[in-house]
Design a protein around this motif. Sequence first.
Motif, short mmCIF file in Angstrom:
data_model
loop_
_atom_site.label_atom_id
_atom_site.label_comp_id
_atom_site.label_asym_id
_atom_site.label_seq_id
_atom_site.Cartn_x
_atom_site.Cartn_y
_atom_site.Cartn_z
N UNK A 122 0.07 -6.82 4.93
CA UNK A 122 0.65 -7.06 4.24
C UNK A 122 0.98 -8.87 4.91
N UNK A 123 1.33 -9.62 3.69
CA UNK A 123 1.11 -11.45 4.49
C UNK A 123 2.84 -11.04 5.22
N UNK A 126 3.76 -17.32 3.80
CA UNK A 126 3.31 -17.32 2.62
C UNK A 126 3.00 -19.23 2.46
N UNK A 127 2.03 -19.36 3.91
CA UNK A 127 1.67 -21.02 3.89
C UNK A 127 0.84 -21.17 2.84
N UNK A 128 1.10 -22.23 1.77
CA UNK A 128 0.00 -22.85 1.09
C UNK A 128 1.16 -22.68 -0.41
N UNK A 129 2.23 -21.96 0.26
CA UNK A 129 2.77 -21.61 -1.64
C UNK A 129 4.08 -22.21 -2.17
N UNK A 150 12.27 3.51 -5.49
CA UNK A 150 11.42 3.36 -4.61
C UNK A 150 10.48 2.10 -3.52
N UNK A 151 10.75 2.05 -2.78
CA UNK A 151 11.25 0.88 -1.52
C UNK A 151 9.51 0.48 -1.98
N UNK A 152 9.99 -1.04 -2.25
CA UNK A 152 8.42 -1.65 -2.28
C UNK A 152 8.86 -2.54 -0.75
N UNK A 153 7.59 -2.64 -0.31
CA UNK A 153 7.58 -4.08 0.99
C UNK A 153 7.47 -4.89 1.15
N UNK A 154 7.98 -5.42 1.81
CA UNK A 154 8.28 -7.10 1.35
C UNK A 154 6.69 -7.45 1.97
N UNK A 155 6.33 -8.29 0.68
CA UNK A 155 4.97 -9.21 1.47
C UNK A 155 3.78 -8.00 0.96
N UNK A 156 3.69 -7.22 1.05
CA UNK A 156 2.96 -6.08 0.55
C UNK A 156 2.16 -6.55 -0.89
N UNK A 157 0.18 -6.34 -0.76
CA UNK A 157 -0.48 -6.95 -1.54
C UNK A 157 -0.79 -5.55 -2.61
N UNK A 158 -1.79 -5.56 -3.38
CA UNK A 158 -2.57 -4.83 -4.13
C UNK A 158 -3.77 -5.05 -3.22
N UNK A 197 -2.37 -13.22 8.05
CA UNK A 197 -1.62 -14.80 7.92
C UNK A 197 -1.81 -14.74 6.20
N UNK A 198 -1.65 -15.45 5.46
CA UNK A 198 -1.53 -16.32 3.71
C UNK A 198 -2.71 -16.77 4.18
N UNK A 199 -3.81 -16.25 3.09
CA UNK A 199 -5.29 -17.48 2.86
C UNK A 199 -5.21 -17.54 1.68
N UNK A 200 -5.56 -18.99 1.38
CA UNK A 200 -5.85 -19.88 0.37
C UNK A 200 -6.96 -19.27 -0.69
N UNK A 201 -6.86 -19.67 -1.96
CA UNK A 201 -7.80 -19.25 -2.85
C UNK A 201 -9.94 -20.11 -2.20
#
Length: 309
Positions: A122-123, A126-129, A150-158, A197-201
Amino acid sequence: MAKLSIVVPCYNEQEAIPLFYPAVEKVVRQMPVESEYWFVNDGSSDQTLEELRKLHDQDPKRVHYVSFSRNFGKEAGLYAGLESATGDYVVVMDADLQDPPEYLPEMYQEISSGEYDCVGMRRTDRKGEAKFKSFLSNQFYNVINKISDTKIVSGARDYRMMTRQMVDAVLSLKEYNRFSKGIFNWVGFKTKYLPYRNMERVAGTTDWSTWKLFKYAIDGITDFSEAPLAIATWIGGLSAFIAIVGIIVVIIRHFVAPDGSAFGWASLVCIMLFIGGVQLFCLGIVGRYIGKIYMQAKKRPIYILKEKK
């Protein structure tokens, strides 16, 4: 020894794949698991397939790929990867290294303990976005968690590691319109989220524009909530109530001031346009659901395979 399958959906990732594979291998080689890779080429228009062929030739026993006949979308790529994976545990990752491979050992330690069926990432930022995209994303989580069971966690990734039992449960859902973030939660099972923490490509550019993310969010809402239909019903009822009140006012006005001037054509046109707009809005909501039913009723395959090794 347990087997770990690494599923990687790819779309135009020719620059990222040569960086992704050694970065993940460096971590996986130190883990007490057998491993296999399942890359899914989602109809890429660049040299992604050629890069995957090179990786397969380097290690044909562990590195495999699936290639579609055209672009079917990330959800189809994710489904095909899960369908091909044979491991006791399956992890889903993006090829751009925005999903840090250094968390794999911790994820495996948590899930192999038997306490959890899924360990996701989970991020925390959202640094860089783009700020507007971040705002829309946050609002999406707020809305869907209020109107859906159906609850979805904020910032959750695949980016998550799942047990074979959970993967089989996800694959048992054959729906054509897929929203994996919701499906992962809908099937249940005990899940733990690790913050990062968010990572950039590391290379290339994202194909997820703000418009595509917006459409994806709409799909998520209509897939896991009937609230828009209820909203359409309430709007229709409110419009009918206002119309009845208007009729009563006109009748009373006719008897109280029979010689009074008419309201005028401008106000009448505005009312007609308003009611017409409300009707079209409600029809649009209903049409969205009917469209999903229509696509499901066709029973078309989620993807079409062109090449697999």
